[in-house]
Design an enzyme around this catalytic site. Structure first.
Site, PDB file in Angstrom:
ATOM      1  N   GLU A   1       0.821  -1.202   0.000  1.00  0.00           N
ATOM      2  CA  GLU A   1       0.000   0.000   0.000  1.00  0.00           C
ATOM      3  C   GLU A   1       0.863   1.264   0.000  1.00  0.00           C
ATOM      4  O   GLU A   1       0.431   2.309  -0.467  1.00  0.00           O
ATOM      5  CB  GLU A   1      -0.913  -0.011   1.239  1.00  0.00           C
TER       6      GLU A   1
ATOM      7  N   HIS B   1       7.486 -26.976  -1.310  1.00  0.00           N
ATOM      8  CA  HIS B   1       6.849 -28.090  -2.017  1.00  0.00           C
ATOM      9  C   HIS B   1       5.734 -27.599  -2.936  1.00  0.00           C
ATOM     10  O   HIS B   1       4.911 -28.391  -3.389  1.00  0.00           O
ATOM     11  CB  HIS B   1       6.329 -29.108  -0.997  1.00  0.00           C
TER      12      HIS B   1
ATOM     13  N   LYS C   1     -14.061   1.091  -3.899  1.00  0.00           N
ATOM     14  CA  LYS C   1     -15.134   1.528  -2.992  1.00  0.00           C
ATOM     15  C   LYS C   1     -16.166   2.337  -3.766  1.00  0.00           C
ATOM     16  O   LYS C   1     -17.373   2.143  -3.593  1.00  0.00           O
ATOM     17  CB  LYS C   1     -14.568   2.405  -1.869  1.00  0.00           C
TER      18      LYS C   1
END
Ligand code: PA5
Length: 432
Positions: free
Chosen positions: A285, A306, A420
């Site tokens: 951010e 793995h 948003k």
């Protein structure tokens, strides 16, 4: 023993930025003299020494009360409003709770960090059989995910305890003045803690945002702050090229300018999973803007050896690693001898499980280096509150320097608003 940093792989030619005196002076000036972008948000820089004894006392008292009346504390928040607490608590609590352990007294669970209906439904069901309190955290006081979770969980709390007792089971951590949560807290009489104006969400773990849930979980928050304070002294008083936070910041920027696109932070302790998530938010951010920035990912080894290990070893050469090594475990386990040795493991009986884990780290580092993956090493003496406090402060300081070296404002997040806006449009917010 303090945190140790290994930059030995990077000399003048591999990390030219480290040795550029003018650039170094410039970014230290931005950070230490508040002359850079976003300088209104530098409050985190002095938190380890500016959190008052009075505030620590208030946090400890509130935490003790929660521990007295609740089996579970639900921390409601998203992004910087829950990741710091979860990082610290997960790193320091035992893997499996034992009844006698201090951490067992009150479990901390999280809500408001997703919009999953099943998650909330299952949490409500779980809480039906528990005594619980809510700690709602939102700096803006208007973030949708925690606001929805709080509305739902508060209704359940009031149903269980009645309105009067419910209000004494709610703690709100929010802005001093602004936002719906501040207003709601005032009207309903919840206990509140403030998030300072000059501390942004992802830099707020050393405020009540991180300290209160950590104290409820049994973490020694004074030791955590003391670790952060020691790291602050180490970093703020050394503006040379040897400052480890500067070196880390400069090396990652050098690698970025040489074509690396991804920084993988690698741990060999599963309990660091959420510390990694906190670090990802901090760097992602702070730096990911203006079409720039390293993509921060986390690897939990040896588990991920793995799965993603194949890519790291032989995939596209766009990665470098920052490896977190824990020098000393909390416990001791040796490999027992087996008379039949059918599994062929008797050759390991001279080792503890910890030393096998360390050897796996050395072996992996060697293989990855040979495979063209540069590495920075950070050794944490042991996982305790002091080390975690130091590591938090180290990464915050390094992140600010790194974003300044990259040429972006470390403290804003304009891109977070885009989803948003779309969501509010689709949901019909503010439609007449
Ligand atoms: O770092 C940040 O600023 C964000 O991640 C915020 O912490 C997150 O969006 C939550 O915001 P708020 O605390 O205002 O609810």
């Amino acid at each position: 023993m303090e945190l140790e940093f290994d930059f030995s792989e990077f000399g003048r030619s591999e990390a030219p930025l480290c040795f550029d005196n003018d650039k170094r002076q410039e970014v230290f000036d931005y950070l230490c003299n508040a002359t850079g972008k976003g300088s209104d948000f530098l409050g985190w820089r002095d938190l380890p020494c500016s959190v008052s004894e009075e505030e620590i006392d208030k946090i400890k008292k509130a935490a003790a009360l929660v521990r007295k009346k609740a089996d579970v504390l639900v921390v409601i928040g998203i992004g910087g409003s829950y990741l710091g607490a979860k990082a610290v608590i997960s790193a320091l609590k035992p893997y499996f709770d034992f009844a006698k352990h201090p951490h067992h007294k009150c479990e901390v669970v999280y809500a408001g960090c997703n919009l999953s209906q099943d998650y909330v439904a299952d949490l409500i069901e779980y809480l039906k059989h528990k005594e619980y309190c809510l700690c709602v955290i939102s700096k803006s006081g208007t973030t949708t995910e925690p606001a929805i979770a709080f509305r739902l969980l508060r209704a359940e709390l009031e149903k269980k305890y009645g309105k009067l007792e419910a209000k004494d089971r709610i703690i709100a951590i929010t802005d001093r003045q602004k936002g719906a949560l501040r207003q709601e807290s005032q009207e309903n009489g919840y206990q509140t803690f403030e998030i300072r104006d000059d501390v942004g969400g992802r830099f707020s773990v050393l405020t009540p945002v991180g300290l209160l849930p950590a104290a409820v979980a049994g973490v020694n928050i004074e030791e955590m702050l003391s670790g952060a304070r020691q790291m602050r002294d180490r970093l703020i008083n050394d503006q040379s090229e040897n400052n480890p936070a500067y070196r880390y910041a400069a090396i990652r920027n050098s690698l970025y300018s040489q074509g690396k696109k991804i920084e993988a932070i690698v741990a060999y302790e599963p309990c660091l999973e959420y510390f990694i998530a906190w670090w990802q938010q901090l760097f992602g951010e702070s730096e990911g803007k203006q079409s720039k920035g390293l993509f921060p990912v986390g690897l939990n080894n040896t588990t991920d050896l793995h799965s993603l290990g194949q890519y790291v070893q032989q995939g596209e050469r766009i990665l470098f690693e920052t490896v977190l090594k824990v020098a000393e475990s909390r416990s001791q386990i040796s490999i027992p001898t087996d008379a039949n040795d059918l599994d062929g493991l008797n050759y390991l009986t001279k080792y503890s499980l910890e030393s096998i884990n360390h050897i796996a780290q050395t072996a992996t580092s060697k293989a990855h280096k040979e495979g063209g993956v540069p590495q920075i090493g950070i050794t944490i003496p042991r996982l305790d509150a002091c080390s975690i406090g130091g590591l938090i402060y180290f990464f915050e300081f390094a992140c600010a320097l790194s974003a300044y070296l990259l040429g972006v404002n470390p403290f804003d997040q304009p891109g977070v608003e885009d989803y948003k806006r779309n969501m509010f449009d689709l949901l019909g917010k503010n439609k007449k």
